[in-house]
Design an enzyme around this catalytic site. Sequence first.
Site, short mmCIF file in Angstrom:
data_model
loop_
_atom_site.label_atom_id
_atom_site.label_comp_id
_atom_site.label_asym_id
_atom_site.label_seq_id
_atom_site.Cartn_x
_atom_site.Cartn_y
_atom_site.Cartn_z
CD GLU A 1 -22.77 -28.81 16.10
OE1 GLU A 1 -22.18 -29.19 15.09
OE2 GLU A 1 -23.35 -29.58 16.89
CG ASP B 1 -2.06 -0.86 1.14
OD1 ASP B 1 -3.06 -0.42 0.57
OD2 ASP B 1 -2.00 -2.02 1.60
C1 LIG Z 1 0.40 -9.57 8.81
C2 LIG Z 1 0.95 -8.53 7.89
C3 LIG Z 1 0.08 -7.80 7.11
C4 LIG Z 1 0.57 -6.83 6.24
N1 LIG Z 1 -0.30 -6.10 5.50
C5 LIG Z 1 0.17 -5.14 4.67
C6 LIG Z 1 -0.71 -4.36 3.89
O1 LIG Z 1 -1.92 -4.52 3.93
N2 LIG Z 1 -0.18 -3.41 3.07
C7 LIG Z 1 1.17 -3.21 3.00
O2 LIG Z 1 1.61 -2.32 2.29
N3 LIG Z 1 2.01 -3.93 3.73
C8 LIG Z 1 1.55 -4.90 4.55
N4 LIG Z 1 2.43 -5.65 5.27
C9 LIG Z 1 3.86 -5.47 5.07
C10 LIG Z 1 4.50 -4.67 6.15
O3 LIG Z 1 4.24 -3.32 5.94
C11 LIG Z 1 5.96 -4.98 6.09
O4 LIG Z 1 6.11 -6.31 6.56
C12 LIG Z 1 6.85 -4.09 6.92
O5 LIG Z 1 6.69 -2.77 6.62
C13 LIG Z 1 8.29 -4.48 6.66
O6 LIG Z 1 9.10 -3.74 7.51
P1 LIG Z 1 10.20 -4.46 8.39
O7 LIG Z 1 10.91 -3.39 9.08
O8 LIG Z 1 9.62 -5.48 9.24
O9 LIG Z 1 11.07 -5.10 7.26
P2 LIG Z 1 12.05 -6.32 7.36
O10 LIG Z 1 11.28 -7.56 7.37
O11 LIG Z 1 13.03 -6.13 8.43
O12 LIG Z 1 12.77 -6.15 5.97
C14 LIG Z 1 12.15 -6.43 4.75
C15 LIG Z 1 13.21 -6.65 3.68
O13 LIG Z 1 13.83 -5.44 3.38
C16 LIG Z 1 15.19 -5.42 3.73
N5 LIG Z 1 15.41 -4.11 4.33
C17 LIG Z 1 14.78 -3.58 5.39
N6 LIG Z 1 15.17 -2.31 5.57
C18 LIG Z 1 16.04 -2.04 4.59
C19 LIG Z 1 16.76 -0.87 4.23
N7 LIG Z 1 16.64 0.24 4.91
N8 LIG Z 1 17.57 -0.93 3.16
C20 LIG Z 1 17.70 -2.07 2.45
N9 LIG Z 1 17.04 -3.20 2.74
C21 LIG Z 1 16.21 -3.18 3.80
C22 LIG Z 1 15.39 -6.60 4.63
O14 LIG Z 1 16.67 -7.15 4.50
C23 LIG Z 1 14.32 -7.57 4.14
O15 LIG Z 1 14.80 -8.25 3.02
C24 LIG Z 1 1.97 -6.61 6.15
C25 LIG Z 1 2.84 -7.36 6.94
C26 LIG Z 1 2.35 -8.33 7.79
C27 LIG Z 1 3.30 -9.14 8.61
#
Ligand SMILES: Cc1cc2nc3c(=O)[nH]c(=O)nc-3n(C[C@H](O)[C@H](O)[C@H](O)COP(=O)(O)OP(=O)(O)OC[C@H]3O[C@@H](n4cnc5c(N)ncnc54)[C@H](O)[C@@H]3O)c2cc1C
Length: 1370
Positions: free
Chosen positions: A1298, A375
Amino acid sequence: MGEKVIEEDKEEAMKSSKTSLVFAINGQRFELELSSVDPSTTLVDFLRNKTPFKSVKLGCGEGGCGACVVLLSKYDPLLEKVDDFTISSCLTLLCSIDGCSITTSDGLGNSRVGFHAVHERIAGFHATQCGFCTPGMSVSMFSALLNADKSHPPRSGFSNLTAAEAEKAVSGNLCRCTGYRPLVDACKSFAADVDIEDLGYNSFCKKGENRDVVLGRLPCYDHTTSQVCTFPEFLKNEIKNGMSLDSRKYRWSSPVSVSDLQELLEAENGVSVKLVAGNTSTGYYKEEKERKYERFVDIRRIPELTMVRSDEKGVELGACVTISKAIEVLREEKNVSMLAKIATHMEKIANRFVRNTGTIGGNVMMAQRKQFPSDLTTILVAARATVKIMTNSSGQEQFTLEEFLQQSPLDAKSLLLSLEIPSWRPPKKNGSSSDTILLFETYRAAPRPRGNALAFLNAAFSAEVSSSEALDGIVVNDSQLVFGAYGTKHAHRAKKVEDFLTGKVISDEVLMEAIGLLKDEIVPDKGTSNPEYRSSLAVTFLFEFFGSLTQTNAKTTNGWLNGGCKEIGFDQNVESLKPEEAMLSSAQQIVENQEHSPVGKGITKAGACLQASGEAVYVDDIPAPENCVYGAFIYSTMPLARIKGIRFRQNRVPEGVLGIITYRDIPKDGKNIGTNGFFTSDLLFAEEITHCAGQIIAFLVADSQKHADIAANLVMIDYDTKDLEPPILSLEEAVKKFSLFEVPPPLRGFPVGDITKGMDEAEHKILGSKISFGSQYFFYMETQTALAVPDEDNCMVVYSSTQTPEFVHQTIAGCLGVPEHNVRVITRRVGGGFGGKAVKSMPVAAACALAASKMQRPVRTYVNRKTDMITTGGRHPMKVTYSVGFKSNGKITALDVEVLLDAGLTEDISPLMPKGIQGALMKYDWGALSFNVKVCKTNTVSRTALRAPGDVQGSYIGEAIIEKVASYLSVDVDEIRKVNLHTYESLRLFYSGKAGEFPEYTLPLLWDKIDEFSGFNQRRKVVEEFNALNKWRKRGISRVPAVYAVNMRSTPGRVSVLGDGSIVVEVQGIEIGQGLWTKVKQMAAYSLGLIQCGTTSDELLKKIRVIQSDTLSMVQGSMTAGSTTSEASSEAVRICCDDLVERLLPIKTALVEQTGGPVTWDNLISQAYRQSINMSVSSKYMPDSTGQYLNYGIAASEVEINVLTGETTILRTDIIYDCGKSLNPAVDLGQIEGAFVQGLGFFMLEEFLMNSDGLVVTDSTWTYKIPTVDTIPRQFNVEILNSGQHKNRVLSSKASGEPPLLLAASVHCAVRAAVKEARKQILTWNSNQQGTDLYFELPVPATMPVVKEFCGLDVVEKYLEWKIKQRKNV
Ligand SMILES: Cc1cc2nc3c(=O)[nH]c(=O)nc-3n(C[C@H](O)[C@H](O)[C@H](O)COP(=O)(O)OP(=O)(O)OC[C@H]3O[C@@H](n4cnc5c(N)ncnc54)[C@H](O)[C@@H]3O)c2cc1C
Ligand code: FES
Ligand code: FES
């Protein structure tokens, strides 16, 4: 001076010497040598396997359910401030919590130190059933309170949390049992702005009581004293001492500057490196959890990546800013409505606990590298965002986000530094007038309105427009139209449409042309689900954005705002597309019966606080015995194939693997059986040939569950299909090849009346009409699990999460080839069953027992969600063909129904299905009925019982027929329902022995009462008016009755009174969340209370403990199924208690005579012990000869559909359910609401789909959507009818588990009515409309794509065409 330098050196030394992770869990210090930690370990793994804090549950491992939610607290030593927020511990890496503090639900309070007010209110609002989701719910609620009350002290006893915020507090957590309403009420009870009387049935309020008395009874919430210390002082001190981790020599590193990181990455040439931010992407890319990285680099401690800058140039956010933080920052920019809109859209990304750790950079990188349907990227491209990148080769570079997304995937060692949303002022263009404005809007269509579901399509549009008097309209100067998540690589700009619109005055004709171009541009990639629907959504969004500008008298306002949207000063001809975001509300009418008190009282569920705090022990919470190993199933992905071999990918045995158990490991006296006790036994493992995708082939055993799951994924099966017949994968093929299961005659469908005569009497006939149903998955929150422990002398003790311990027992004995007395199956509680832990729990326990027997060590398994979804089958799909004859007044005279039922590979319980289907179908008087079911054997996983099996389809078939007849006659469907309701005489004809006495037939009463209760007839008129006034929103209202036959089964029980007067009760009914233990306790207290010895029944209640079921302690336990186990178990207990009372009465009489005074319970029992009276009684309840009775309920539901997106909002549901004299109205209310909401899932949301090989593909929380808080009825009212005496019932009670599920059909019927209105409207636009008839079958489930399709995928185009034509005609 000298001293200072020494101090600094010391400090430096300390910093560099830190080699371990230090953190706190529930105030307890944990220190782990970094060298000993596998950096891929998740927090939930650690909590559940290495600490006593097992309140944290694993429901999905994907961030999609909330069972694993914990509170994470971080301390900022400079600001001396603690930040507390929820996280999903299944996605959080253990190493990343260094220096943090974790609070779990058992850390908030427990039975030893006292429960927290959150736990007690959950219990008092009856908001827990199986309890598996409840600890996660508790933490989510606690976090909402904690953060609301941080800024300023709340009103005494309350929180600053508003009721609206309280409603959202648990919106990301899934619960399969309660239907959410009581959970929301529990949370709202803390809100300062709530009126306590508006909340649902609970143990704190009594009718008519003074408000202050009620408030005084609510478990005390004082944000100061009851506050849990989320961050212990010792950890603050350690942080102040500057201990930062020197992790260069370990696999986990936490650089603190960009240059540090660069250095680290340069030094790591050739090494596989994973940059970690929130790590939430592993919820989607699950294979990432299993990849072996040599180094993990946590980038969240780098200040450049967490910076936030906001100035006149725009807002810049470091890549590691979390989504939650970004929302907060954007909301602070109050003057820029574009930013507020971005923030609002971002609130629908994932759920709160994912947004709290998931970063914006992580999201963008998932989209850039792996084409994640993001998104964020869609909305930020439209906002013209830019990114800063740092690569090894080029250093720092800046691109627009749009350019960046189109570049080849960024390599693993390059870094996204930040994103910038520029302040956006349109360049002055020639011809631009001063009233130029900027429009910005974002859109999203997803199965759940508040998020926690990926969008079918998202979009964001920005446009610079001005009003032109010369051209008499609104001119588009420039636009950026971005679409995403529809099955394309990246967020896509519809450039052809943008170019076309530039310089154009927006008119219907222009919009039509733009739509034509758009449809060619927004085309999902091959293989994307619902492609036409997604393209039609693009049209919808474009129409909504520009539609309001088509008026020739449109004028832009002068009040131009940066990023302002829809500041257009003209009459809108496109209505607001969202139904009002009304708050949830509810009302309950409940009578507590006093006659057999405490039976009949709505007492709190036994063990509710234990469940809320997470102390309640489920099978996987039992500490692992020494030497324990873990299993994972290997299943087939082919429908029919010879198994040539099982090997590992690259022929390398993965870490931790100890062996693979197959049918060859069955002992020589044993049999390859995985289920037993129903119609036939079934194989545990496929032998030479696999007969369906999802069939279990083997059980892999490893040294941990994680290793077992990883290794099972690495298994390759070599198949061969040579000389095998093609598999049977459809009902039609099964019929063609006579692949049918035999149904024993008493279970077959039976005719009622003379069908030929009935058809002859008919004035109209509908012949050969079709209905079809797909499957549904149980989605119990606790997946299948068992633990087998070998005992002396070839015995086996098995802890199983099962509804059928006796059959599990027999299966294991048969499989191992030992006498049944060698096996003991123990079940304390089950984290949700819904039928899925009846037959399908048996192979799980059997596999563990077989492996344990072979390896002579304990073996356990906790089946992962994907495997569970693929191997357990679910509800029966079916295809129905019917012919119906009826009179002109709508009275049906004959019905002929033929059902093809997909039983899958084995019989399981399928031969019982015809009875269920016909039982519920007969709720109407069909005149004469002919009913025939073919139970088809196909090469798919065997289907099994899922709450109301067969009955839910049968009841719906009845409604579909009634609706068809009504459409045919163009008569109000409610009239047709009424005309065909049974009289008592016809009821007796259809239900022969089950109909009961005349007064027991309460359905006609319910029919009338629902009108009074819900204002049904009056509201129908309001619905009509609404539909006349609204083009794009249509409403429907429908009332639907249900009749449900249940069978009582014989059930054992035992009551023992111990020397101190405490009481132990054993039943073989299993507590699966349905409140069985509570009802049993009430019955024991009532029955023993009859001795009347000065102890009140409430005091007796406290003395009673119901204990786990044990198949050697109590035999012939049968199964917990069919809604009647609670009453049967209660009756068994009553018989025991009567016997005990009989034994005690003479002692009491003697004591009274001796002492002349009252006798206490304790004295009485002491005396009985002294006299060696047997104080333990076993009994078996045996039902009367029929053992069957009918249940009645009715529901009226009103819905609103969005004709343009297909979204349905259930505005209101009213249910009246006849519970007889309820044994516990609180428990029954929970069953009614929970069943209804599960039914809602079946009728509206849940698609359990297979690929062409019959392998389940909707196998995760990403693809399978059960209802959430935001999809239940906004107003949800239930009345429990306290109907009269039922002489053959247990204390006149009736079942509730149920039957209410069937009532969810009312929602589907209401949706159909609304869709019909939309179709009528299209007909008025073009009376020659092809394919838009009013005589349609709305599929089940009526998901968003289905509703839109039936409203017309091209409804916008049709409307515009009509408008243009109208104008031309004028
Ligand atoms: C249950 C669930 C529902 C979701 N629903 C949506 C949704 O409706 N819409 C939507 O848009 N998103 C959705 N997401 C996605 C969510 O927004 C992303 O999982 C989250 O933003 C990822 O961020 P993180 O910090 O956890 O990334 P990470 O998991 O830590 O990293 C993701 C990837 O990017 C790399 N990375 C991270 N930061 C950097 C950086 N600065 N530079 C280079 N590489 C990097 C990492 O190595 C990895 O490969 C959902 C996620 C989950 C788990
Ligand atoms: S187990 Fe973590 S969200 Fe489901
Ligand atoms: S109580 Fe919520 S899942 Fe069972």
